[in-house]
Design a protein around this motif. Sequence first.
Motif, PDB file in Angstrom:
ATOM      1  N   LYS A  22       0.822  -1.056  -0.042  1.00 39.53           N
ATOM      2  CA  LYS A  22       0.059   0.069   0.081  1.00 39.53           C
ATOM      3  C   LYS A  22       1.103   1.256  -0.006  1.00 39.53           C
ATOM      4  N   ALA A  23       2.226   0.930   0.518  1.00 38.61           N
ATOM      5  CA  ALA A  23       2.888   2.397   0.745  1.00 38.61           C
ATOM      6  C   ALA A  23       3.559   2.611  -0.828  1.00 38.61           C
ATOM      7  N   HIS A  24       4.145   1.648  -1.352  1.00 43.34           N
ATOM      8  CA  HIS A  24       5.048   1.791  -2.538  1.00 43.34           C
ATOM      9  C   HIS A  24       4.089   1.949  -3.926  1.00 43.34           C
ATOM     10  N   LEU A  25       3.022   2.708  -3.860  1.00 48.54           N
ATOM     11  CA  LEU A  25       2.172   2.874  -5.158  1.00 48.54           C
ATOM     12  C   LEU A  25       2.567   4.149  -5.729  1.00 48.54           C
ATOM     13  N   LYS A  26       2.230   4.022  -7.205  1.00 49.77           N
ATOM     14  CA  LYS A  26       2.474   5.116  -7.897  1.00 49.77           C
ATOM     15  C   LYS A  26       1.612   6.481  -7.435  1.00 49.77           C
ATOM     16  N   ASP A  27       0.698   6.029  -7.073  1.00 52.53           N
ATOM     17  CA  ASP A  27      -0.273   7.239  -6.667  1.00 52.53           C
ATOM     18  C   ASP A  27      -0.390   7.263  -5.378  1.00 52.53           C
ATOM     19  N   GLU A  40       4.850  11.320   0.799  1.00 50.28           N
ATOM     20  CA  GLU A  40       5.204  11.915  -0.489  1.00 50.28           C
ATOM     21  C   GLU A  40       6.385  11.453  -1.155  1.00 50.28           C
ATOM     22  N   ASN A  41       7.404  11.009  -0.367  1.00 52.64           N
ATOM     23  CA  ASN A  41       8.426  10.356  -1.140  1.00 52.64           C
ATOM     24  C   ASN A  41       8.148   9.076  -1.455  1.00 52.64           C
ATOM     25  N   PHE A  42       7.363   8.333  -0.764  1.00 55.47           N
ATOM     26  CA  PHE A  42       6.791   7.016  -1.568  1.00 55.47           C
ATOM     27  C   PHE A  42       6.432   7.345  -2.855  1.00 55.47           C
ATOM     28  N   LYS A  43       5.389   8.259  -2.833  1.00 55.35           N
ATOM     29  CA  LYS A  43       4.808   8.651  -4.176  1.00 55.35           C
ATOM     30  C   LYS A  43       5.977   8.684  -5.220  1.00 55.35           C
ATOM     31  N   ASP A  44       6.980   9.433  -4.981  1.00 56.26           N
ATOM     32  CA  ASP A  44       8.065   9.896  -5.680  1.00 56.26           C
ATOM     33  C   ASP A  44       8.736   8.690  -6.354  1.00 56.26           C
TER      34      ASP A  44
END
Lengths: 139, 1379
Positions: B817-822, B842-846
């Motif tokens: 759930k944390a490592h998604l593209k959105d 936010e960083n995970f998103k990036d």
Amino acid sequence: MNIRIKVKSVAKLKDFLTYEQYVTTALTVNELICEMVAFNVEKFNKGRKTEDLFLLTNETVENMAGLGKVSFGGKKDNMRKVDVRVMQDEAIFQFKNSRFKIINETKKREYTALDESLEISENDSLIFIKLAMLAGRRF
Amino acid sequence: MGDRWEIYTKARKKTFKLKKSNNVRDHEMVLKMLIEAGNEVGVFDGIFTQLNEASDSFKKFIVPKVIEHQFYRYKCVTEGIAWGFGLDFPVKDSKKFLLMLQDILSGSYKKYLDTQDTQQIYTLFSLLYLVDVKEYQKYFADALISPHKYKRFMAFYFASRCRTDMLSICNNNFEQDDFEMYAPLLDCIPSYSAYKKGHKYKTKGSGKIEESLFYKLCELQERLPKKNIVYKTSEQIWFQHGIQRDEISQKVFYLLLALKDKKLIWFYEEKYYAKMDAKEKVAFVDLFKDYIRLDYRVEMLNYFSYNESYYSYNDKNEKYFLSKPLTYDEAIVVSEFLKTKKTEVKKHIVEHFQNMSEKDKAKLKEYLSAADEDYKKEAANDLTGLKDQKEEIAQAVKQVKATLPNFTVQNMQESRIVECFLKLKDFVQRHKDYQYRSSIGDALFGVNYWSLDKDGEFPLQRESDEVIKSFALSPNELAYFEYALLLMQTGYGYRYDTTTIGRKLDMLATLDENRRLALQYFIPMLRHYIESNNSTEIQKAAVHRMISVLSEIKIPDNATTDTIFWRLKESEKKPEPMWQRLTEVASRLNDGIKYGLLDNETLTIYAQTMDYAQNNRHCPNIFQNSQGVFSYLFAKGVMGASEVFEFFKKGKVDLSNILSAPTEYWQQKHKDRYLYSGKHSKEYIELVERVIMFMLDTEINRNQAETVYTNIIARCDKLFGVQYYLKALQAFQKMTLPRSSYGFERTKDNVFANIVQSVIPYKTDSYEQFEKLAKELKLSEKDLVKGALFSNNWTVLEWTDRFLNKKGFISTVMFFKAHLKDEGVSKSVKDKIALYSPIDIENFKDGAVDVDWFWRIKEEADEKTFKLIYDNAKYITVANFHKRAQRFNDALTGGLSKEECLEKIKETRNKEFILYYSLIPLVGDNDIDDRYALIMRFLQESKQFGAQRQTSEKKVCEVALENLARMSGYEDADRFVWFMESKSADRISPYFEPKEIDGAQVFLNISDRFKVSVTAVKNGKESAIPSGLKNNPYVIALKTEVSVLNKQSSRVIRSLESAMERGNKFSVSELKTIAKNPLIKHILNSLFFVANEKVFTYAELTESGEQECILAHPLDLFSLKVWDEKQKYLLSNKIRQPFKQAFRELYPKTDDEKEANETNRYQGHQINVQKAIAVAKGRGWHTGEDIGLQKVFYKENIVAVLFGIWDFGYSSYDDHTTLSSVYFLNRKADETGTMKIIPLKEIGEKMFSEVMRDIDLIVSTSHPQGYDFEESLSTVEVRRQICRNIVELLGLKNVEIEGNFVKIKGSMGEYAVNLRSAIASKQLSGALNIMAINDSTQNKVFLNFIDDNPLTVEVVSKMLLLADDTKIKDPNIIREIKR
């Protein structure tokens, strides 16, 4: 004839308006515009060379900081030279189309036509007011 | 004087007449207007934009005059003329174009007849007709068969737009060798939508041409390549054109419609139906449904689900491909299609069944019930279920007494209304010159009533309260006065209040000023007064007032449908429908409840009224959002639990908001409407939860048909009862779980998906129940994992974990759930993620990856569990956003090879693979160097692309470096980068020492520009490498290092400059390590550092014993008062710095800016957008989709934005952008998705200075007329003095300068021009839309102007214009003033 032109001077802290000395032989508005454009263009074409960096004293820095920018000269000449005739035509065109006003401050008189006689005396002061084009919509 | 508006409206109409006239004297008058327009360029726009309506003789007249007076300098003039002659191409050279027009119109066109220029050819087609018809016909006929390709192209193009015989031209010239020719040729045939709109083009020969074209198009379809053909804009053809396959079918359909020949339709159906795409099929069946086979028509239902682009949503419901109602025989055929998995199709079929005649329906039900197939049996249930349910509800509604309480409400006296109104008006007049700082900047009370700040406080509230108090109005009068003001500002008081008061209100409203006063000033003033003086009496009066309004639309019991509709329609015709009035008054009531002011009697009346509104289906549902009111009534005991329950059971009150915890922002914003959100009594919440479960009971048993609660359940994001969650999961064993659960259609799968996602276990639910039911329902492991991934609820996840009893289950789910593209996870999930990883969401998103976390779960969870989650990861989010998490796993575990990544990066430059590449386990010592080099190379190559792509690639590279840093055990990317840059030090440092080879000293030399070269010294003199040494292995080794080192030099310099700009900290020992590299040491030696508020050179720093330092920014040098000293040091020691440090320009905030939200330094200046973007790109800026040029500071979460006026939009006057203000925004958008403005005082001095420095550079290099900051600088004080001076000189008696405003008493009103922003406004009207047009085609005027600053120029121009408003010529400005 020596006359004065009123200009702003942001370097001053209180009274922002000041006078520049100007020597003219013009008799009409048209002549004055052409003469001044020629004078300024020459200065522009000559003066746009790389200047040396200059050192700033702490006081100048304080002063400049109040205006929002501290810089060191060293401008690069990235503008092309301009043609006097083209610039004179441009200024005339703009005067005809009310893009600026010329007022004799001493005599409290506004010049409205190109062929109008200036009738200036020694040490008269003139103001050139630039105007924007205005419209009630943009497209 | 007369009404100038009238005069100008007439003048405008007259100009039309003058333009249409054929009389030269009229034309001369228009010319005179243009010559006298002066700086009011809007006059040109007004005349030339409608030139197409002018007479031919005027057009001929005006062209030479435009050339003579140089009017072509305004873009609108040339464009208007081109448009006036039907030429819609972008004119390249205005003067040349006009000269050609002049030639043609004066008959000297011969010299152009042989032209190959397509714009000239097109111009000839359009204009020759006006001067020589015969010549035109010959020229056009020749062009149709010209050997010159683009001349032919132009002829076809012209035919498609201007010729009525286009179909026959197309038919006669259809044989072409080049596909490009078919682009204009096909345009000659209309598409079927034109036919449907009634455009039917007649041809000679009763359809022969159409039939011939039909076969030709069929043949062309066979011949065309499968893909659409696109031809880009070129020198010859100024627009993109091409052939789209579906375009041909659209043309064929037109021909078929025009021919109406069954045989041709069947021919086409037979031959081409199978080859059509979905969209074409839908259109074809829709157009020719009377001729098409039933199974093809049923198939159409399939396309309902995705033909959004073809039919708008509402449109869909009206499209019936099946006859309506279906006959029994048809229904049998159609029922076979129920087999489909598409729930939408099923739903539509059931709807068709429900609309059948009762007799056929009964027969069908019998057939379906007896069928063997489950899907048919299910449909049979649908036919029964819905009807019964509807009847049940209808019965329930009947039982509720729906009557409206009867009231007579006393109105306020007419004379009192007028008296109060005038007193308030006098109050505004008296304070019109009051200046204050409003939420939007400097404000004048007389111009507009802006609030003081975001909390909605208004200026002079105490004073206005005093005035209202002095009226001594009774509560009843207050309620009526508010209502009267509301009515008055509509200007249609009499329609609502048919007494003399209504007439009086209308009379007052005839003055626009009064209406504006009522709306903008008096209503807010009165509301404030009422709020601060609220009482039971006032509230009671408001309730009575509301009910009296409601009674106006009371529908008599014996009303027929027609009369009801008539009344409602009448109400809607009024400028504001009645129900809007009602809502206004209802909001007053909510206030009463908020302050607990309603007595029980009033509350009971209120409840009764609500009941009426609820049960009368024609009454607007104003209580839809009044859950708060129910809560209150319940708490007060006015309504009992069972009554509220009954109320909600009707399904009319929207419960979706009540239990979804509203955010603080949302509560604040809707505090009136949703006053009880989040603070209902415990009992009430319980009641609502029970209602929701009651509704779920019905919904969970639904089939395809909707229930009365479908809508509510579909909208709720908080549902209760784990049993519904499990039952919905079971239902998905037979359906596909739609991952985007918010489809428009309330189909079973969509609504059930919402149930799975939104259910929260009810307080009485327990794990034991979960376990028992999960077993009973025979839910598989996969079902439960799917649900846990899809659900937003933590308890559901925990219970699933307990049930499955798999180690590491939750942690693994959270990792995915944390490592998604959105950001496709809810806030509560984000909060939980924070428990597992220190990395920001936010960083995970990036693209950041928590490698430690990954290895922790790999240790904990067994392979099978991991795989189960991996395989179902798609249920976490929509689209392919989950892929990233899966690929991260592949990269970390070796499932994705280095080679595969490299290949993708090389071939497709897919930046996701840069991320994956950074994660693959390191092998060998050189591996990390290779990775680092590749990322750096990728970054370097990025320069060739546009600004936006550069920014995104840069971001990915940064994240990849962070990942790589974590993989190599570094705490952050900066440290890692320095380590990498210093790695080669040991190897290369000997190269910087002279080594003797054949009598020459050879070594690597560092120039004063920080570049490395191979140098030889022979006999004490520096020289080039002697030719004899060129092949020496040592020299070759040196040479190979040169380019690597020079690249490193630029890289290091760039990152040091950025570290200085951002104030990044270095440890001194770290600096020492990297300084082992002689090149870096050389760079560091020329810079200054700051440690412990002292400035050091590198050498001094290493001796100082300091532990930490930053690179000195000029701001540090300035504040430590050593700036001049350090400059002298550099000059006397002849030290050149690798980037500007001691001689760097500094841009401090001015006093004005320290208090402001934005800076206007560059406002009004023009820039060439292309040039500006090119320069900005180099400084890390990019253009946004919605906001101007921007630079993102990721770590600080700030975005600096340079706004331009009409950024990349159209302007009638020039092609340059005029700059507006610079803002700093918060990168993290708030609840409403907006990025909030950060006041300048909160922006760091360094960041501000660097941003201004970038912009100064952008403006000075892209300004069309040359720009100099110092020359153009102007402040409010300068403007004030200049304006005073001009006013005095010109003797303008009606102008005064007061505070930050120039105030002007004109003939058409009082105006003010803001000295800070140059915005002009009119008293009581707010801002006037008067634009300063910067014409970049003008050259600079070399005169000694008093001030060149664009804002000063704008202020002065507006001041002079408005000071003499009787002379304004631009009709648009006058309209602004008179509005």
